[in-house]
Design an enzyme around this catalytic site. Sequence first.
Site, short mmCIF file in Angstrom:
data_model
loop_
_atom_site.label_atom_id
_atom_site.label_comp_id
_atom_site.label_asym_id
_atom_site.label_seq_id
_atom_site.Cartn_x
_atom_site.Cartn_y
_atom_site.Cartn_z
N ASP A 15 0.94 -1.16 -0.16
CA ASP A 15 -0.10 -0.01 -0.09
C ASP A 15 0.74 1.25 0.13
O ASP A 15 0.62 2.17 -0.92
CB ASP A 15 -1.14 -0.01 1.23
N ARG A 95 -0.31 5.27 17.06
CA ARG A 95 -0.39 6.26 16.22
C ARG A 95 -0.01 7.67 16.60
O ARG A 95 0.86 8.44 15.92
CB ARG A 95 -1.94 6.06 15.62
N ASP A 124 -7.50 4.52 12.07
CA ASP A 124 -6.21 5.09 12.26
C ASP A 124 -6.13 6.25 11.28
O ASP A 124 -5.33 7.27 11.61
CB ASP A 124 -5.11 4.18 11.48
N SER A 176 -4.89 -8.94 8.03
CA SER A 176 -3.84 -7.75 8.03
C SER A 176 -3.64 -7.68 9.50
O SER A 176 -4.18 -7.93 10.44
CB SER A 176 -4.46 -6.26 7.58
#
Length: 398
Positions: A15, A95, A124, A176
């Site tokens: 990605d 994050r 996210d 994932s």
Amino acid sequence: MAVNKIVLAYSGGLDTSVILKWLEEEYQCPVIAFAADVGQHEDWDAVREKGLATGAEKVVISDLREEFVRDYIFPAFRANAIYEGSYLLGTSLARPVIAKEQVRIAEAEGADAVSHGATGKGNDQVRFELTYLALNPRLTIIAPWRIWDLDSRNKLLAFAEKHHIPVPVTKEKPYSSDENLLHISFEGGILEDPWNEPEEDMFKLTVSPEKAPDKPTYVEIEFEQGNPVAIDGERLGPVEMMTRLNELGGANGIGRLDMVENRFVGMKSRGVYETPGGTILRAAHRDLETITLDREVMHIRDSLVPRYSELIYNGFWFSPEMRLLQATMDEAQKTVNGVVRLKLYKGNCMPVGRKSDNSLYHEAFATFEEDEVYNQADAAGFIKLNSLRLQIQALSRK
């Protein structure tokens, strides 16, 4: 949208590799690839080489492990943070430290835009962008998944092939995952059906409880003002502390979680997590508080934990309400000093002993034997006063 230089949160996967090339083409400007080491197992030399080969003007790899544990994990665990009764916020806590460093790099490199690879459906994107906006609202935010037409894996692969971006020829993962020093998460793919049990070979940090040792492991954790500082008498730094706790928990099958949670954007999502060290740390910390915290302080603090945890989950780490709550949580931790002994056995983490110089527990008061410090007859008046409103209600009904 005219931008002069972009800093991309980059992992080296499919990605963000595609995003790196797409940004370069779409905006016709230099792109800096920024990768954050928060404790995941990664070949950083390969990440750097791939970023440069894909067209990055520069690749910056920041070791954020110490800051992540010291300034994010430990504060959250001082507050006993837990989302919806189960989730220990491993991804949520990582994050803001990543996004903060991304903003710092943008300012240092003279970039006027930042970008990330989070999708438009998840949490996210919110966590990254709330941090950007809280720390430097002048930066332009580019979220490719919300604006491009590469909306499938086949389109991503076709774009990668067209631009000679190397894609490893490996079996596609049926989910994932995201890993750091606190946990590893698994989402999507075969896990999207909440009836499907995770396959055993998916787990990375923990053995199954069935395969854990038949003999219990005992461990003693020492705390100072709510922070873990030593294991079995050996003082450890933040990163070493989490590494050791993860090893202890993983070897004993501790820290697996399978849950359906409520995302901030409004949908439910099934996630499977491994948080071995964090599970031990929270159990030990809460147990030490049972002898070191005043009853009313504990109850007020506990009433704030859901709100505090929601702020982390929803991305509001850098907010005034978060600063207020963190100060409150830390004020309560001044007396949380001492040692907890835990028994680790086949997925279970059981506190079996605790001691502290700040202990509020006194055998002289608690004993069931004869004592000279408590007159049991005093309880009659206490009960009568507390029952007064109940008596009045009962009389009024008659």
